[in-house]
Structures are given as structure tokens and as C-alpha cells.
Design a protein around this motif. Structure first.
Motif, mmCIF file in Angstrom:
data_model
loop_
_atom_site.group_PDB
_atom_site.id
_atom_site.type_symbol
_atom_site.label_atom_id
_atom_site.label_comp_id
_atom_site.label_asym_id
_atom_site.label_seq_id
_atom_site.Cartn_x
_atom_site.Cartn_y
_atom_site.Cartn_z
ATOM 1 N N LEU A 168 8.716 -10.954 -4.603
ATOM 2 C CA LEU A 168 9.366 -11.166 -2.648
ATOM 3 C C LEU A 168 8.611 -10.883 -2.402
ATOM 4 C CD1 LEU A 168 13.003 -10.745 -2.371
ATOM 5 C CD2 LEU A 168 11.599 -12.851 -2.373
ATOM 6 N N ASP A 169 7.841 -9.863 -1.974
ATOM 7 C CA ASP A 169 6.494 -9.822 -1.287
ATOM 8 C C ASP A 169 4.879 -10.830 -0.613
ATOM 9 O OD1 ASP A 169 7.300 -7.231 0.607
ATOM 10 O OD2 ASP A 169 7.480 -6.298 -1.554
ATOM 11 N N VAL B 11 4.554 -13.738 1.414
ATOM 12 C CA VAL B 11 3.433 -14.239 2.007
ATOM 13 C C VAL B 11 2.430 -15.694 1.880
ATOM 14 C CG1 VAL B 11 0.418 -13.041 2.216
ATOM 15 C CG2 VAL B 11 2.463 -12.007 2.411
ATOM 16 N N ILE C 217 -11.949 -10.159 0.767
ATOM 17 C CA ILE C 217 -10.941 -8.622 1.984
ATOM 18 C C ILE C 217 -12.212 -7.596 1.375
ATOM 19 C CG2 ILE C 217 -9.252 -7.382 1.206
ATOM 20 C CD1 ILE C 217 -7.736 -10.251 -0.083
ATOM 21 N N PRO C 218 -11.679 -6.945 3.061
ATOM 22 C CA PRO C 218 -13.521 -5.992 2.480
ATOM 23 C C PRO C 218 -12.588 -4.220 1.952
ATOM 24 C CG PRO C 218 -12.742 -6.236 4.592
ATOM 25 C CD PRO C 218 -11.664 -7.364 4.216
ATOM 26 N N ASP D 153 -4.238 -13.988 1.533
ATOM 27 C CA ASP D 153 -3.379 -13.630 1.817
ATOM 28 C C ASP D 153 -2.207 -13.175 0.610
ATOM 29 O OD1 ASP D 153 -4.412 -14.038 4.374
ATOM 30 O OD2 ASP D 153 -2.448 -15.692 5.451
ATOM 31 N N LYS E 37 -3.968 -10.057 -0.866
ATOM 32 C CA LYS E 37 -3.985 -8.542 0.369
ATOM 33 C C LYS E 37 -2.640 -8.513 -0.208
ATOM 34 C CE LYS E 37 -6.015 -6.132 3.136
ATOM 35 N NZ LYS E 37 -5.414 -5.450 4.318
ATOM 36 N N ALA E 38 -1.657 -8.564 0.133
ATOM 37 C CA ALA E 38 -0.120 -8.279 0.128
ATOM 38 C C ALA E 38 -0.532 -7.624 -1.204
ATOM 39 C CB ALA E 38 0.704 -9.328 -0.115
ATOM 40 N N ASP F 289 -2.170 -5.575 -0.787
ATOM 41 C CA ASP F 289 -1.332 -3.579 0.457
ATOM 42 C C ASP F 289 -0.100 -2.331 -0.716
ATOM 43 O OD1 ASP F 289 -3.325 -4.120 2.184
ATOM 44 O OD2 ASP F 289 -1.890 -5.333 3.815
ATOM 45 N N LYS F 290 0.560 -3.882 -1.458
ATOM 46 C CA LYS F 290 1.605 -3.801 -1.893
ATOM 47 C C LYS F 290 1.251 -1.922 -2.849
ATOM 48 C CE LYS F 290 6.001 -4.650 -3.746
ATOM 49 N NZ LYS F 290 6.543 -5.783 -4.341
ATOM 50 N N ASN G 229 -1.406 -0.571 -2.755
ATOM 51 C CA ASN G 229 -1.201 0.673 -2.038
ATOM 52 C C ASN G 229 -0.471 1.700 -1.679
ATOM 53 O OD1 ASN G 229 -4.709 0.605 -2.464
ATOM 54 N ND2 ASN G 229 -4.655 -0.819 -0.871
ATOM 55 N N ARG G 230 0.492 1.198 -1.267
ATOM 56 C CA ARG G 230 1.657 1.939 -0.891
ATOM 57 C C ARG G 230 2.235 2.339 -2.092
ATOM 58 N NH1 ARG G 230 3.077 -3.381 1.739
ATOM 59 N NH2 ARG G 230 4.766 -3.325 0.288
ATOM 60 N N GLU H 272 3.445 1.279 -4.379
ATOM 61 C CA GLU H 272 4.624 0.638 -5.529
ATOM 62 C C GLU H 272 4.667 -0.585 -6.714
ATOM 63 O OE1 GLU H 272 6.229 -2.038 -2.456
ATOM 64 O OE2 GLU H 272 6.901 -0.276 -1.364
ATOM 65 N N LEU I 291 13.016 -10.654 4.332
ATOM 66 C CA LEU I 291 12.004 -9.997 4.175
ATOM 67 C C LEU I 291 10.586 -10.801 4.978
ATOM 68 C CD1 LEU I 291 10.749 -8.335 2.804
ATOM 69 C CD2 LEU I 291 9.692 -9.185 0.551
ATOM 70 N N PHE J 196 -0.513 -5.289 5.920
ATOM 71 C CA PHE J 196 0.503 -5.140 5.711
ATOM 72 C C PHE J 196 1.620 -4.554 5.714
ATOM 73 C CE2 PHE J 196 -0.978 -9.810 3.411
ATOM 74 C CZ PHE J 196 -0.791 -10.752 4.298
ATOM 75 N N ASN J 197 0.534 -3.312 5.564
ATOM 76 C CA ASN J 197 1.167 -2.490 5.320
ATOM 77 C C ASN J 197 1.814 -1.560 6.975
ATOM 78 O OD1 ASN J 197 1.331 -2.203 3.084
ATOM 79 N ND2 ASN J 197 0.039 -0.389 2.500
#
Lengths: 649, 177, 469
Positions: free
Chosen positions: A261-262, A266, A528-529, A595, A598-599, A602-603, A605-606, A608, C352, C379-380
Motif C-alpha cells: 500500500l505504501d 505514492v 535518487i541520490p 517517487d 524512493k518510497a 525509504d521503507k 530503510n525503515r 520494513e 495511508l 517518505f520517512n
């Protein structure tokens, strides 16, 4: 007044008083007899009651079927979840109110109309329209009541002077109100007569709510429960008198998608206000991470009874919101097709990394001048630069060297020209032209000049966004194409198909795609850097220049913009393809892909995504890494399967 | 106990004397019973276990020992009670008609002045009346009522106790035969 | 004439009488008709006697209570009783620091206003059936009673008029199994339908499982049913459980806790059963009490006559905040009592999407766009707080799904940079904002959007915020 025992004595004997003991015994027997008689009477009365009062209804009902109501107990459909069990499609209860037309007084009717928020005269008119029907047949007055209206009905249903009202509960599908993933998910509706005649839906019966499109349709059996049934006898006033039988409902099963869904939201946001599609795949296992098509629609409005104006609005939209562009749009891919030409040239041994073509802004083939998109020309370019700059002349030349059938061969190996097999209905197969194709379809021979257009993704060549994502993901994956699917349980079940392509060749192509984004190529907007993104822009003409000049609404014929990107370049975990209709230039489609990628990272990196294991990439490797890029040092190649299997037949 | 049991049964026909009551006693008692039923529990909620009309329908037919009279009296009182309820008329009527008939029948066989007989009869007919009403309500009206047996038993006992005292009072209004 | 007929005369009569009654019952059941005339006779016959008895009772009570004028003593008594109620409530208010004293005054005022549109009635009898939840009152059609009218008393809803006879009426109590009315919860503004069960407790039905109803909070009439005016207290929730499709919520009607004696029958509300719908909002059922509510100062705070659901509770408070309910000061009820913003008509996907949109907004990121060189969004980072204050809870509900793991992840890697900015920025070039002094747990909810311009270095690493979450 004579008492029983006395009578008894007279009848049965001398009239004299019985001996005490005897009389007691007789008395006792007499009492027994009396009570037995009474019991029989009671029994008869009960039977009489059953027959005349209670069963009378049932018999009448059987004679006239309207008196037995068979109320379905609707089984809720399963929910649709994303890969993290977040709810995409839910259910909600909805109430309709039915009204018995017997004993309807106008005053009460007005009050009901007010209470339900409907127009009194409209309600009257509706009742009159039904006046030909039997009076005991209740009619639906309003659907989807709010809680206040439910309270009103409950409070008034048994009031004197009010007609009988009954609440009917339904389970309705609750789709994302913003049209998120609408095409992917689809919508439900009552099965139509035509559908009942098809094999797919033959086992359902009229009135069943089935999936009409999307996964609602392809996985209808999982999602759909089995409705229960409650048979009630209804009296003349529409009251449920008693229940004859009940069969409980079996709920549908939840369906877990591969969608993240993330990424989906996006991608949805990135497509806001645009027309086109986004498809994100995990090339390692074919899981569809996001699938967006625009324009979209509110599936809530299409489920259940569709209001005429909603339907009209959707059908009259010139851009056909119901079309799932992700899998159904078949359009010329433009320059995004160039990697196929490149790999074909390399594999066929016609070109190598040092093969150079001089671009002066165009070139003549078969007596016709084909322009490059850059007026001044790119000068002398090799594959790397040609890819980065999207030099048309280079690919005209290579395409011409290959010929249409070789191009078709490699395009088909990558999955173009046939359905990818995604578990969604109505996938389009696109077109990969070839001499045979032209002969079969047009009874004409192929003109070599037509090949030149195909070499830059124009001409008769059409692809869908899912095909593009699938083809390029598989290419970057080392020539292994995992069948795309949106349902999680299919992961790992489907056999991939493989092409025995030289990893060095793949590396060359991917390095060109890296340059597109990171070395000042056309796809710089996707950069994306910190993340090695590869990609390719595509700008496809919709109509000939003459037609564009002639039309009054040039917007309609603006070029379509394409972009696909994947990352990391060496072992792609995600490939995203986007079609931006009338986007004018492929580099404007690049930020959409950026985008989404990147999402994803980013995810990751979290923390997840880290645990996410690709389903089928761990096989022992016999080949070195396909790509090694300067900017993103390649990790050991244990993840790429390059076994020399037979390619797609 | 054997002696007691013997004394509870009537042995000879001449023991079954017919006891009469003045008409005004009947009328007043019935009216008061029904009024009590609709009025008193409104103020004293704890008294709502009492079934005064039922006690009368047990008492009078028991004394009269005449089936027809008992049946009619039960019917009349039951219907009167029905009219003051909001359920269909006839529910109490039927239940009390039956009670009237049975008590009259029983009266022919038992020593009706004995407190134990009275106690047991009230207990029995109270339960009978409740269960029968429950059956009627569920089968005829399709109104599912709850039948709380424990509550019923307690109410029955309390009614039986009240019944003994009430019957003693009513005994004084008898017309000597 | 000793025939069988005479011999079995008793049984015969019994059978005949039973048969006759069964037929009568059958007719009523089949035709759904009532033998009304008979009832009217019987009730008319009994009512005077009942009233005499009632009068006698009053007389006796009064005689015992003193030598003053009988009627006024009674009235005083009633007034005092209610005043005691009010004072007790007021007392509880003060104790709990929940309200000011003048509110209690207004409660009294409110109570005094009610009779002007209502008619007082006394309960003179219960129904003759043992399990009955129907009572008789000493007012009837001649006093203007019509079936369907609301019946209330000082503590809350009692029931509604079932049938009106000339001088008496049957009132179906709130506990009767066929009773139903629209209700709304005090805190969450959760709307449902209350039904009687034939027991002390009533059930609130049709409350979907995602809505929050707490034990001990009060339900009030919602006015949706167009029988009861909005804002009358019903009673506290005694138990809440997740049911099959809806929650099983049980309420103990306050009006029924003490014996019933005097009730008010709402005359005008029923005449307004179908008020002309002037506004788009659900019109308040009864202009009478509603108007009264409007005139109350604390109610008029944000309250319009249209009475959108969110504001009705102010009226509810006015009608008497029940003891024990934790009503807050008038200034903040909307915020404190807003239900979690999990809109019933949205799925996780919608929430979301909203979150990501806000993340984009806070970084001025045009999704799928931007000129060459624009940095991609992060996005974080925490999203911008949603525009409406009420939606604040939305962020909290979705927060754990996305931001929670991020925090822990960073805590593990030890690269946590700031308190307010959710890590994941990883200290790269991405700008981070760190409003100093942001408190640990409420950060996400209360801090403004981190300004992208804030320098990275401003981040005090001491802030323990992320690690505490």
C-alpha cells in the motif's frame, strides 16, 4: 346437579353405595378417564389451532408463494488486504427499509418520508407505481440508511397507524473512497443473465453478488462466501410470523495481495491529475507491488445497485475510467523499447560495446528520411551513449541490421506480444509485428522500411505497461521472467521463463540504462541520490504529424510519455513502468517512477522490507554478476540465476 | 402421615357440601383482585409477584366444587384481566378457565379447608397458570417470553402463603349452607 | 335425563368456553386486530376506581406526612425530591470539578421549562400481565394524548404512549421488548438504536464495531426517531462487548431505577413528529425542549438549531450530566470526546494515502513531478499535521504502522538524529528539523510540521523522544 361418582354408581350398579374400597378404585379410574378425555381434547384443540390459525398461513403461503419469504443471510465477502495485512477493501453493513403497502395512510406516509429523508410525493408516486403488484408484496423505500434512519424505522415499525416497515441488512463492499487501486481490485455487482450463461459464473444463481472485474473477479471464489437462507412465513401485513428453516452463511475468505500500500498510494499520488498507468513489480518473484490506472473511479458507486447518473458519468467519460491501463492499454512504447533492440543486436553478434553510429539528426533508410529526436544529431555514439541520449539513429541502424523477425524474436522472448499471465481479467497482449504477423493479419508482405519505426518502439508495435515492467524487470534480472501476480499465495507457485542471454550483454544494456538516469541522460528526473536507479524514457507519437497539425484539439494527440526504472541496477528489487498519456516527453514520466522507487527504499530503510525474501532467486549461480556499475558497486552475484535454460519457445 | 393423607381426601359424598358465597363478595373480591393487580405493583414493585385473580380462581371453584360454575368464573375473571392488558384478549381467559375447571374438579376430591391442601393447590395452579400462559404466548402469539423456573417457584410459594391467609379471610364470608 | 350430555356437562361447558376463547384469540391473531371497544369499556370502568384508590393513597400519605394542604404538600414533596436530585448531581459535579455551579442552576431552569410543553401524568397501574412492561397513566385522549408520544421523567426517558383511551393511556416502558428509539452516546457521539429487552437493561443496537463506546458513559436520545426530542438522558452503559456484526452494548435506563410515579408526557414533540425540514441537517425533533436548550448559555456555544450531531451533546449536558460521567469543561468537549477519526467509510488505503499526501505537502513535493534537480521526497519524515484539528487522532492511529518501526530501527542503528524528525533521514544531506522541547510521546500529535529549512545541526541528540516510543 349430579356429580360424576353418583352417576357412575347409578349406571354401573344398583344405585346403592359402593363399598368404600371399590368406589375409590373406580373413582380413580374414572378420573384417569376424564383426564385422558381432556388430554385428547387438548390435543385436538391444539391440532385445530395449528391447522386453522397457524398453518392456514403456511398452506396459503404454499399455494401463493409470496407468503413464504426466503430471506438470504448474506455471507460477507472476504476482505482484500495488502502484503502487510492492511485493509484495502472492507465490508460494512448497510440497511434498506421495505414497506408494506397494506394499511398505508397518507399521514403516516408523510411522516415516514420525512423520517427517511425522502420526498413524500416521490414516495407516494413510487407506491402508486407498484400499485399493480400484490399489496402484501413489500417494496424497498430506501437503501443505505444512516443510523438515524435506522432508529426511525425501529421506533416506528410497530406503531399503530404506521404500515409495517422492515429493515433488511446487507453487507456492502467498502472500497477506498479515493479510487485507490480501483482497477486492480475491481468491483462487485449482481451476476447478470449473460454472465450466468458463461462457464465462469454458471454455478451462481440470480441475485448473487459476484466480482465483476479485477481480483474481485479472478478470486471471486475465495472472496465469496456461501449465503445462508432463512425462510419465514409472512402474514398479510408483511410481518414475519415464524421461521421455517435457517441455513447459516459461510463467510468469504480474506485475500492477501502482493500490493504494498505504501507504494500503491505514492503511485496514486504521483498519477494525480494525469492519465495513464503505473506498474511496480518485484522482478525477483513477479509480485506486483503497485498497479495504478488513471483516470480512476469510485468502486463504491459501481457496487450493488448502480445509480444511472454514476454509470452515465463513467461511460461517457472519453477517457474510459473503467479501462485498466496498467494491463489493458496497448500503445507504442517509444524509446523504452530500445533495450530490446540493444540486447537483440548484442546477442545476435551484430554489435558490441564499441559499435558506433554517427548521428547527424536523422538518416535515410529505404528511401525515406527518419529523423532523430535531437535536431542537431548526437554525433558518433556507441551503445552506452546512444541509450543514455536515446539516439534514434543508432537504433534505426541496429534495427535495420536485425530485421523485423529478429526484433520480434527478442521482443517475444522478453514477453511482448503475449499476455504476461497476471491474475487479472482482460489482460491485453499487445502487438509485436513480424513478417508472419503482417501476413496473417493483413495478407501483405512486410516492408523493410517499417522495421525502422519498430526499432524505436513505434509503428505497429504496441505494449502494455505491465508488459514493459515485466520485460525490463526480467531483462535486468538476468533474463529470468517471473510471472506477475497480485495475489500473495501465488508467489513461488508459477514457473518463470528464462532466456539464455549472455550476462555481459545484459550488463552492457543495463549500464546504458544507468547512464540514462545518472549520467546526464534523458531520465535524469528519476535520479535518487544514494540509490542506483536505471531506467529509460520513451516518447511515443500517438498520431502522425499531419494529423496533429490538422486537429483542433492538439492536446488529444500529444505524445505519450513512458518511463521504466528499476533499482538497484545490479540486482533489481523493484521495477516500475509508467505510462503518462499525453505526457509529451518521457522525461516527464520519470519522476513518477522515481517517487515509487524512493518510497520503496525509504521503507526498506525503515527496516520494513529487509526481511522480505525474494521467492526464487537464491539458486546457485554459475555466472558472474550481470552488471557491475561504477556508481553502485555490484555485490556478489549470488542472486542472479543465469542457468543456460531454454528460452521461451 | 398416613393419617394426614387420609384426612385430606374426602370419603363420602355427603362430605362434599356445596359452599355458597354472597354475590357481592364475589363481585367485590374480583374487582379488588384485578385492581390490585394493575394498581399495587405500580407503587410497590416488590408486590408484582402476586397473582390475586388467580388466587380467587383457585379459591372459589375449590369451595363451590361445581365445574361449570368454576369454569365460568375463571373465564370471566381471566377475560376481565385480559381487557386491562395489551395482549390479545383470551390469553388469561383460557388459562384461568382451565384453572377454574380443575380446581372445581379437585375440590370434589379433597378436603378443601385444610391449609396444606390449599397451599399445595395454589402452588400447583400458580405454576400451571404461568406455564400455560407461557405456552400460549409462545405458540399462539409467537411472542417469545422467558420462563424463569426459579422465579416461578419462589413466586408460587409466596402466593401459596398469601393464599392461605386470603382464603382464611374469604372463609368468613361463606353463607352457611 | 341422565344422558351423556348431562353427565359430562362440566367438561362440555369447559370445552365450549375454551373453544370460544380460542376462536376469539384466533380472530385477533389472524387479523392483527384488537377488540378495542371491550378494552375501552373495561379500562373506563376500572380507571375511576383506580383513581379513587390513588387518591386514597395520596390522602393517607399526606395525612401521615402532615397537616398542610394535601395537594401542595405533595407537590412540594415532588419538587423537593427533584431538587435533591439536582443538588446531588450538582454536588457530584463540584466534587469532580466537572462543572460550575451556575450550570446546575441552569439544569433546574431547564427542568422547569419542560412542563410548559409537557403534561404531567401519574402512573396509576401496571399492566395485568405478569411480565408486562406497560403501565397505565391517569391522562388520556381527552388530555391530548396520542399514541406514539414520548414519556419522560426528571431522570430520563420512561417510554412512549402505546394507546390513548378517553381518560387513561397505556405507556410502553423503555424496557419493553417492542420498544425502540434512537440514541447517541455522550463521548463518542456514537449513534445507535436502543431496544427494550423485557429486563432491567436495554440494548443499544446497530453500533458498528469500529466505533468507541465506553462503559459508564451515558446515552442520550438522539432525536433521530422523531419521537423523542434530542438530548434526554437515557442511562449509563453497563457493559460493552464486541458482537457478531455490531457491538453488544447494554444500558440501564436511569428513569427506571427508582419506582415510577410521576411522568411527563411530551405533547408538542409528537405534534412535531414531522416537522417541515427547513435545514439540510437532521432537524431536531422537538422544537420545544430543543429551543429550551438553545436558550441555555453553555449550550448555545456553537450550537445551532440545526443541531449537527457533534453539538447535540452540549444539549445533552444541559439535560443533566449524569453523576459519574467525566464531562469536561465546556471549552473542550469537542476535542476530548471526538471519536477516533477512523471514519467508517474509509479503509487503511485511504488513511495511508492521506498520510503520504501530507508528507508530500510538508516537503513541498509535487508527486510524480518536479523539475530536474529537485530532490526526491523523504517518505520517512513525519507528515504535516492534518488541517482540521479533529483529524489529529488520525495521525496517531496510522502512526505506528509507518513511523513506529522507523523509530525503533534508527534507535537500533544508533543514528537517531533528533526528537521531532523521525529518523530514517539517516543524517544524509536531508534537512531535519528539531523543535526543541518537543515532548516525547505527544510529539507526533502536537508538533507542527518540521520546517525543511531547519538546519541539521540543531538536532539535540539528547532528546530521548524516539527511544521512548
Amino acid at each position: 346437579m349430579r356429580e360424576f361418582p353418583r352417576n357412575f354408581g347409578k349406571v354401573f350398579g344398583s344405585g346403592a353405595v359402593f363399598a368404600r374400597e371399590d368406589r375409590r378404585g373406580v373413582d380413580f379410574r374414572l378420573s384417569l378417564f376424564q383426564y385422558a378425555v381432556f388430554a385428547v381434547f387438548l390435543f385436538l384443540i391444539a391440532g385445530f389451532w395449528q391447522l386453522q390459525i397457524v398453518q392456514a398461513d403456511a398452506y396459503a403461503a404454499r399455494a401463493n408463494d409470496n407468503h413464504i419469504k426466503s430471506l438470504p443471510i448474506l455471507a460477507p465477502r472476504g476482505k482484500i488486504l495488502d502484503r502487510e495485512r492492511r485493509v484495502i477493501v472492507d465490508n460494512r453493513s448497510s440497511f434498506s427499509v421495505i414497506l408494506s403497502r397494506e394499511g398505508v395512510q397518507e399521514g403516516a406516509l408523510r411522516s415516514i418520508a420525512e423520517g427517511l429523508g425522502v420526498d413524500a410525493s416521490e414516495l407516494l408516486a413510487r407506491l402508486n407505481r407498484f400499485s399493480k403488484r400484490a399489496r402484501y408484496e413489500p417494496i424497498i423505500v430506501k437503501e443505505q440508511l444512516n443510523s438515524g434512519e435506522v432508529a426511525f424505522v425501529e421506533a416506528h415499525r410497530r406503531m399503530p397507524n404506521y404500515p409495517d416497515m422492515e429493515l433488511i441488512r446487507e453487507q456492502r463492499r467498502l472500497y477506498p473512497s479515493t479510487g485507490i487501486a480501483a482497477h486492480l481490485i475491481g468491483y462487485v455487482g449482481e451476476v447478470s443473465e449473460r454472465e450466468l450463461d458463461t462457464l465462469e459464473f454458471a454455478r451462481y444463481s440470480e441475485g448473487d453478488v459476484i466480482g465483476k472485474s479485477g481480483v474481485e473477479r479472478t478470486h471471486n471464489e475465495t472472496l465469496m462466501g456461501v449465503d445462508g437462507k432463512r425462510q419465514v412465513v409472512v402474514d398479510s401485513a408483511g410481518n414475519h410470523r415464524y421461521r421455517i428453516g435457517e441455513k447459516p452463511a459461510v463467510n468469504g475468505k480474506d485475500l492477501m495481495l502482493t500490493i504494498d500500500l505504501d507504494l500503491q498510494v505514492v503511485a496514486e499520488l504521483a498519477m494525480d491529475g494525469k492519465r495513464g498507468a503505473v506498474v511496480a513489480l518485484d522482478p525477483r518473484n513477479g509480485e506486483v507491488l503497485a498497479l495504478v490506472s488513471r483516470p480512476t473511479y469510485d468502486a463504491n458507486r459501481l457496487s450493488g445497485r448502480i445509480r444511472a447518473e454514476d454509470w452515465r458519468e463513467i461511460v461517457n467519460n472519453p477517457f474510459n475510467p473503467l479501462l485498466n491501463r496498467g494491463i489493458q492499454a496497448q500503445l507504442a512504447p517509444g524509446s523504452t523499447f530500445k533495450p530490446i533492440i540493444a540486447i537483440a543486436g548484442l546477442e545476435e553478434g551484430l554489435i558490441d560495446d564499441n559499435f558506433r553510429v554517427s548521428c547527424s539528426g536523422g538518416a535515410s533508410f529505404y528511401g525515406r528520411y527518419f529523423k532523430c529526436h535531437k535536431k542537431g544529431g548526437h554525433g558518433s555514439v556507441n551503445l552506452h551513449t546512444a541509450m543514455a541520449q536515446s539516439c534514434d539513429v543508432f537504433f534505426y541502424t541496429v534495427g535495420n541490421m536485425l530485421g523485423i523477425d529478429k526484433i520480434a524474436k527478442y521482443a517475444e522472448m522478453a514477453g511482448f506480444g503475449s499476455k504476461t499471465g497476471i491474475d487479472l481479467p482482460h489482460e491485453a497482449s499487445g502487438t509485436v509485428p513480424s513478417t508472419r504477423w503482417k501476413m496473417e493479419n493483413y495478407r501483405q508482405k512486410w516492408y523493410a522500411g517499417e522495421t525502422i519505426s519498430v526499432a524505436i518502439g513505434q509503428g505497429a508495435l504496441t505494449v502494455s505497461p505491465i508488459q514493459l515492467a515485466y520485460a525490463m524487470g526480467g531483462l535486468a534480472n538476468g533474463g529470468v521472467w517471473e510471472e506477475p501476480h497480485v495475489v500473495k499465495s501465488d508467489t513461488g507457485k508459477l514457473e518463470p521463463h528464462k532466456a539464455n542471454w549472455n550476462p555481459d550483454h545484459i550488463k552492457s544494456v543495463v549500464s546504458g540504462l544507468y547512464a540514462v538516469v545518472n549520467e546526464g541522460g534523458t531520465g535524469i528526473r528519476a535520479r535518487i541520490p544514494g540509490i542506483p536507479v536505471c531506467g529509460k524514457t520513451g516518447t511515443a507519437q500517438v498520431a502522425s504529424n499531419d494529423l496533429v497539425a490538422a486537429t483542433k484539439d492538439p492536446d488529444l494527440y500529444k505524445d505519450n510519455a513512458w518511463f521504466f526504472g528499476f533499482a538497484p541496477c545490479d540486482h533489481p528489487e523493484i521495477v516500475v513502468a509508467t505510462l503518462f498519456e499525453s505526457g509529451e516527453h518521457g522525461n516527464l514520466a520519470a519522476p513518477i517512477v522515481r517517487d515509487v522507487i524512493k518510497a520503496y527504499f525509504d521503507k526498506k530503510n525503515r527496516g520494513e522490507i529487509s526481511r522480505r525474501q525474494p521467492a526464487r532467486v537464491q539458486t546457485a549461480s554459475s555466472h558472474p554478476a550481470p552488471v557491475a556499475l561504477p556508481a553502485a558497486p555490484a555485490t556478489p552475484a549470488e542472486e542472479v540465476d543465469g542457468r543456460p535454460d531454454e528460452a521461451q519457445p | 402421615m398416613r393419617v394426614d393423607a387420609d384426612r385430606l381426601l374426602i370419603d363420602s359424598p355427603h362430605e362434599r357440601q356445596i359452599i355458597r358465597f354472597p354475590w357481592w363478595v364475589l363481585l367485590l373480591a374480583s374487582l379488588l383482585a384485578v385492581l390490585f393487580q394493575i394498581y399495587v405493583p405500580a407503587t410497590f414493585r416488590f408486590l408484582n409477584f402476586l397473582e390475586m385473580p388467580l388466587l380467587l380462581v383457585v379459591y372459589f371453584p375449590l369451595m363451590w366444587r361445581r365445574q361449570i360454575l368454576g369454569t365460568t368464573f375463571g373465564c370471566a375473571l381471566g377475560l376481565f384481566q385480559d381487557t386491562l392488558s395489551h395482549h390479545p384478549i383470551g390469553m388469561f381467559g383460557i388459562a384461568k378457565t382451565l384453572v377454574g375447571y380443575f380446581t372445581a374438579t379437585v375440590g370434589m376430591r379433597f378436603e378443601v379447608d385444610h391449609w396444606a391442601v390449599r397451599f399445595l393447590l395454589v402452588l400447583f395452579f400458580f405454576s400451571f397458570h404461568r406455564v400455560f400462559y407461557w405456552v400460549l404466548s409462545n405458540s399462539v402469539l409467537h411472542i417469545p417470553l422467558e420462563l424463569d423456573l426459579g422465579r416461578m417457584a419462589i413466586s408460587g410459594l409466596l402466593n401459596a402463603v398469601v393464599g392461605i391467609f386470603l382464603f382464611n379471610i374469604l372463609d368468613r364470608t361463606r353463607e352457611s349452607a | 335425563m341422565e344422558t351423556l350430555l348431562t353427565r359430562y356437562r362440566g367438561v362440555l361447558v369447559l370445552v365450549l368456553i375454551l373453544a370460544a376463547q380460542l376462536v376469539m384469540l384466533g380472530v385477533q391473531v389472524r387479523n392483527q386486530q384488537d377488540i378495542r371497544l371491550v378494552r375501552v369499556w373495561a379500562i373506563s370502568a376500572v380507571t375511576p376506581l383506580a383513581m379513587i384508590l390513588d387518591g386514597a393513597k395520596s390522602a393517607v400519605t399526606d395525612a401521615v406526612e402532615g397537616y398542610v394542604d394535601l395537594r401542595s404538600a405533595r407537590k412540594d414533596n415532588v419538587a423537593l425530591k427533584s431538587q435533591v436530585d439536582t443538588l446531588r448531581r450538582q454536588n457530584e459535579f463540584l466534587k469532580a470539578e466537572l462543572a460550575t455551579a451556575d450550570r446546575a442552576d441552569r439544569l433546574l431552569e431547564f427542568k422547569q421549562r419542560i412542563p410548559s410543553r409537557t403534561i404531567a401524568a401519574r402512573i396509576i397501574g401496571t399492566n395485568a400481565a405478569p411480565s408486562s412492561q406497560v403501565v397505565f397513566v391517569d391522562r388520556g385522549a381527552s388530555d391530548g394524548l396520542v399514541s406514539g408520544m414520548a414519556v419522560i421523567n426528571g431522570t430520563g426517558v420512561v417510554g412512549r404512549v402505546l394507546d390513548a383511551y378517553p381518560n387513561t393511556a397505556q405507556v410502553m416502558l423503555i424496557t419493553d421488548p417492542s420498544f425502540a428509539m434512537g440514541v447517541i452516546s455522550q463521548k463518542g457521539r456514537v449513534v445507535g438504536t436502543l431496544r427494550g429487552l423485557g429486563q432491567r437493561r436495554c440494548m443499544v443496537d446497530y453500533v458498528e464495531s469500529h466505533l468507541v463506546v465506553e462503559k459508564d458513559e451515558w446515552f442520550y436520545s438522539s432525536g433521530d426517531d422523531r419521537v423523542f426530542p434530542r438530548g434526554l438522558p437515557i442511562g449509563p452503559v453497563v457493559s460493552v462487548a464486541q458482537g457478531n456484526a455490531f457491538q453488544d452494548i447494554y444500558v440501564e435506563p436511569a428513569a427506571m431505577q427508582r419506582g415510577l410515579d410521576e411522568v411527563l408526557i411530551v405533547l408538542e414533540a409528537v405534534h412535531q413528529t414531522v416537522p417541515p425540514v427547513a435545514t439540510e441537517a437532521i432537524p431536531p425533533l422537538a422544537p420545544a425542549p430543543e429551543k429550551t436548550l438553545e436558550e441555555l448559555p453553555e449550550v448555545s456555544m456553537g450550537e445551532t438549531s440545526a443541531t449537527p450531531p457533534a453539538e447535540g451533546a452540549a444539549g445533552a449536558n444541559a439535560a443533566g450530566v449524569p453523576p459519574g460521567s467525566n464531562a469536561t469543561g465546556t471549552a473542550t468537549p469537542a476535542q476530548t470526546h471526538t471519536p477516533p477519526a477512523r471514519s467508517p467509510l474509509a479503509t487503511d488505503a485511504d488513511r495511508l494515502l492521506d498520510r503520504y499526501r501530507r508528507i508530500g505537502q510538508s516537503q513541498n513535493h509535487p508527486f510524480g513531478g518536479g523539475s530536474v534537480g529537485t530532490p526526491p521526497p523523504d517518505f520517512n519524515r513525519a507528515p504535516a499535521p492534518p488541517g482540521a484539528g479533529t483529524a489529529a487522532t488520525d495521525a496517531t492511529t496510522t502512526e505506528p504502522a509507518v513511523a513506529g518501526p522507523a523509530v525503533t530501527g534508527t534507535a537500533a542503528t544508533g543514528t537517531g538524529t533528533t526528537g521531532a524528525t523521525l529518523p530514517g533521514v539517516r543524517g544524509t544531506g536531508a534537512p531535519a528539523a528539531a523543535p526543541a522541547g518537543a515532548s516525547a510521546n505527544t510529539t507526533i500529535r502536537s508538533t507542527p510540521a518540521p520546517s525543511p529549512a531547519a538546519p541539521v545541526k540543531a538536532a539535540p541528540v539528547k532528546t530521548a523522544a524516539p527511544n521512548q516510543r
